[in-house]
Design a protein around this motif. Sequence first.
Motif, PDB file in Angstrom:
ATOM      1  N   SER A   1      46.520  34.614  41.962  1.00 12.82           N
ATOM      2  CA  SER A   1      46.090  36.059  42.149  1.00 12.82           C
ATOM      3  C   SER A   1      47.129  36.728  41.107  1.00 12.82           C
ATOM      4  O   SER A   1      46.742  37.912  40.999  1.00 12.82           O
ATOM      5  CB  SER A   1      46.139  36.499  43.499  1.00 12.82           C
TER       6      SER A   1
ATOM      7  N   GLU B   1      48.514  39.013  38.949  1.00 13.48           N
ATOM      8  CA  GLU B   1      48.007  40.281  37.997  1.00 13.48           C
ATOM      9  C   GLU B   1      48.844  39.975  36.800  1.00 13.48           C
ATOM     10  O   GLU B   1      48.261  40.397  35.648  1.00 13.48           O
ATOM     11  CB  GLU B   1      48.282  41.653  38.631  1.00 13.48           C
TER      12      GLU B   1
ATOM     13  N   ASN C   1      41.659  41.983  38.714  1.00 12.66           N
ATOM     14  CA  ASN C   1      42.669  42.306  38.257  1.00 12.66           C
ATOM     15  C   ASN C   1      42.656  43.128  36.639  1.00 12.66           C
ATOM     16  O   ASN C   1      43.339  44.016  36.475  1.00 12.66           O
ATOM     17  CB  ASN C   1      43.743  41.078  38.189  1.00 12.66           C
TER      18      ASN C   1
ATOM     19  N   LYS D   1      41.333  46.433  36.769  1.00 11.95           N
ATOM     20  CA  LYS D   1      42.644  47.476  37.022  1.00 11.95           C
ATOM     21  C   LYS D   1      43.429  47.830  35.951  1.00 11.95           C
ATOM     22  O   LYS D   1      44.322  48.901  36.251  1.00 11.95           O
ATOM     23  CB  LYS D   1      43.321  46.979  38.398  1.00 11.95           C
ATOM     24  N   ASN D   2      43.346  46.939  35.202  1.00  9.99           N
ATOM     25  CA  ASN D   2      44.296  47.250  33.908  1.00  9.99           C
ATOM     26  C   ASN D   2      43.580  47.606  32.513  1.00  9.99           C
ATOM     27  O   ASN D   2      44.122  47.491  31.331  1.00  9.99           O
ATOM     28  CB  ASN D   2      45.217  45.963  33.562  1.00  9.99           C
TER      29      ASN D   2
ATOM     30  N   THR E   1      54.611  39.384  43.784  1.00 10.11           N
ATOM     31  CA  THR E   1      53.608  40.310  43.230  1.00 10.11           C
ATOM     32  C   THR E   1      53.705  41.849  43.844  1.00 10.11           C
ATOM     33  O   THR E   1      52.768  42.726  43.873  1.00 10.11           O
ATOM     34  CB  THR E   1      52.429  39.595  43.955  1.00 10.11           C
TER      35      THR E   1
ATOM     36  N   GLY F   1      45.378  41.137  43.560  1.00  8.65           N
ATOM     37  CA  GLY F   1      46.434  41.414  42.602  1.00  8.65           C
ATOM     38  C   GLY F   1      47.430  42.470  42.923  1.00  8.65           C
ATOM     39  O   GLY F   1      47.406  43.371  43.947  1.00  8.65           O
ATOM     40  N   THR F   2      48.480  42.833  42.010  1.00  4.61           N
ATOM     41  CA  THR F   2      49.516  43.677  42.357  1.00  4.61           C
ATOM     42  C   THR F   2      49.029  45.068  42.333  1.00  4.61           C
ATOM     43  O   THR F   2      49.248  46.154  43.142  1.00  4.61           O
ATOM     44  CB  THR F   2      50.700  43.636  41.355  1.00  4.61           C
ATOM     45  N   SER F   3      47.808  45.464  41.375  1.00  4.41           N
ATOM     46  CA  SER F   3      47.414  46.862  41.634  1.00  4.41           C
ATOM     47  C   SER F   3      46.712  47.056  42.942  1.00  4.41           C
ATOM     48  O   SER F   3      46.689  48.183  43.555  1.00  4.41           O
ATOM     49  CB  SER F   3      46.221  47.043  40.524  1.00  4.41           C
ATOM     50  N   GLU F   4      46.094  45.933  43.392  1.00  9.52           N
ATOM     51  CA  GLU F   4      45.498  46.018  44.781  1.00  9.52           C
ATOM     52  C   GLU F   4      46.586  46.096  45.868  1.00  9.52           C
ATOM     53  O   GLU F   4      46.230  46.900  46.904  1.00  9.52           O
ATOM     54  CB  GLU F   4      44.426  44.844  45.199  1.00  9.52           C
TER      55      GLU F   4
END
Lengths: 197, 476
Positions: free
Chosen positions: A76, A78, A104, A107-108, B38, B153-156
């Motif tokens: 996972s 990112e 991911n 979101k970027n 993460t 992911g890290t944003s989540e």
Amino acid sequence: MNPVNTISGKAYPFGLKNVDTDIIIPAHWLKTISRTGLGNGAFEALRKEPDNLFDSAEYAGSPILIAGDNFGCGSSREHAAWALDDMGIQAVIAPSFSDIFSGNAFKNGLLTVVLPQEAVDRLMEVAKTDPIHIDLENQVVTTPFQDRFTFEIDPFRKHCLLNGLDEIGLTMASSDAISAYETRLNTEKPWLAPQMI
Amino acid sequence: MTQLRTLYQKIWDAHVVSARDDGTCLIFIDRHLVHEVTSPQAFEGLRAAGRTVRRPDLTLAVPDHNLPTTARRDASGNRIPITDPESAQQLAALEANAPAFGIRYIGDADAEQGIVHVVGPEQGFSLPGTTIVCGDSHTACHGGLGALAFGIGTSEVEHVLATQTLQLKQSKSMEVRVEGEVGPGVTAKDIVLHITGLLGAAGGTGYVIEYTGSAIRALSIEGRLTVSNMAIEHGARAGLCAPDEKTFAYLKGRPMAPKGADWDAAVAYWQTLKTDPGAAYDKVVVIDAADIAPSVTWGTSPEDVVPITGSVPDPASFADPSKQEAAAKSLAYMGLKPGTPMHEVEVQNIFIGSCTNSRIEDLRAAAAILKGRHKADNVKWAIVVPGSGLVKAQAEAEGLDRIFINAGLEWREPGCSACLGMNPDKVPAGERCASTSNRNFVGRQGPGARTHLVSPAMAAAAAVTGRLTDVRELIG
């Protein structure tokens, strides 16, 4: 997040299937506590090969990557999206993406474009000599040779990308709804609160 | 008549905070596990925006990826410094961020520390019917308890920390039904490797899979955690096993699980968590358990599975041209020739551990094979890494550590270890490892390392013979 609309330029004709996130950014690069600088580790194993695509004078710095099925499978991390972004890639075109990676990427501000294998094969050909153009607003990928491939994208994601919106800020506007849910949960399932240890 | 619903649909429906016209829902997250790899950028994001953690009480932080599996304290109980400065920095960031944001932290000094996906169920933090997320794709593991659990992911991670929700669209549903009895030597790991070989690495993309059928019901909870753990290896967002009496028995009395009247209310709810008879899945795959053999991977994708009685395939045997190319690349990386019987492949390294296979039953299965035996001379490095401090203590109470040590294996401290080699545990370039982990990707266990995924019993068998081995030759 910066708004995304059109992306034009050379594309890496990569094409590999099942590109996992360990290929995109190996685990030893994950020890960073910041989001930047990961482009140096992107595709590290592949870039050790002589005449690799990513370091060739012809393609280096291309804003588009063309890949095979199931791009971004595996972990996972990112960091995979951060690494692609850091090496200047703004969009990836593939027949399919792993669910976590595409989230991911979104979101970027990294655009993932899903096209059928035939269209991807054609773009791989074009990319060897000519640039590719992606128009998010009109959801279409074009080439200098009159190729025109339309793609689907979630309308909400499109809206966020076009306007550079921060998803956390958007959700925090629903704070009252979240509070109402929490209140209901405490009444209906009071046992759900974890016991303190 | 009420609508018939799958287990997945029931859990989804119970967590919808609000829904938009386009189908995107704001989904409440009941449990959030945080580890050191993460999360730093997520905490950094919160700080930059002046945000707090909405529900620290639903969040649990545990370091696991970077921790060395050698001793962490010297004889006087002082911390032994971590030599890799980057690992040390990442661990220090979590140790500082957790208390700064009011989050419970189980650190390297605590007996309960371990791999987040082992700690969650073990502590009763993970419960049936809950939504569980973690910045780690193997979060699917907790689905073995009947939780909707998936990696983010890290944003989540930052989104969940700030709002305790995620914006999600519902996945499609798939039933993978494994009916019948598995043969001797066939474990949960073999079942999930077989499923991955059958569906392919992308076969579950866009789906949440419910594992059903008599072979799944017959598994212990730890076995179900193993199966669900690898849902992501066939591309699924999450894997689920419906909770049953075994699940309730497993959770009862765990430190963070409900107690007393709360426990009874919880069980009453959990008993409703099953797919209604007649409810439709978007896709159904049926597998005969009798077709599953002790399995092993030959390539660099978890879909590259063959029975241990099989051989390295010829890339030309695949119909799909892109798979032919991928297989040829895999074989070059793995240093294998088509037609070589798998049981002739020599291994120099053994790794027993990871969130897939580091629980007490896994260690018992490996010890049962190693008892009274010794590793082969060509096996240079063989480590057993328990999934948590509590698993380690239990194994030691049962004398399993002695069996491993007497067999020439190393008995280590808990963590993710050589599954991905973020700590010092790596497989040397060009060497092979029979590994109970979940991924055989290029460079996963170290640059140039060649991974063969197997069950704990099969890893133990490989340690004894020094080659990939059919565990059935060493039992009964």
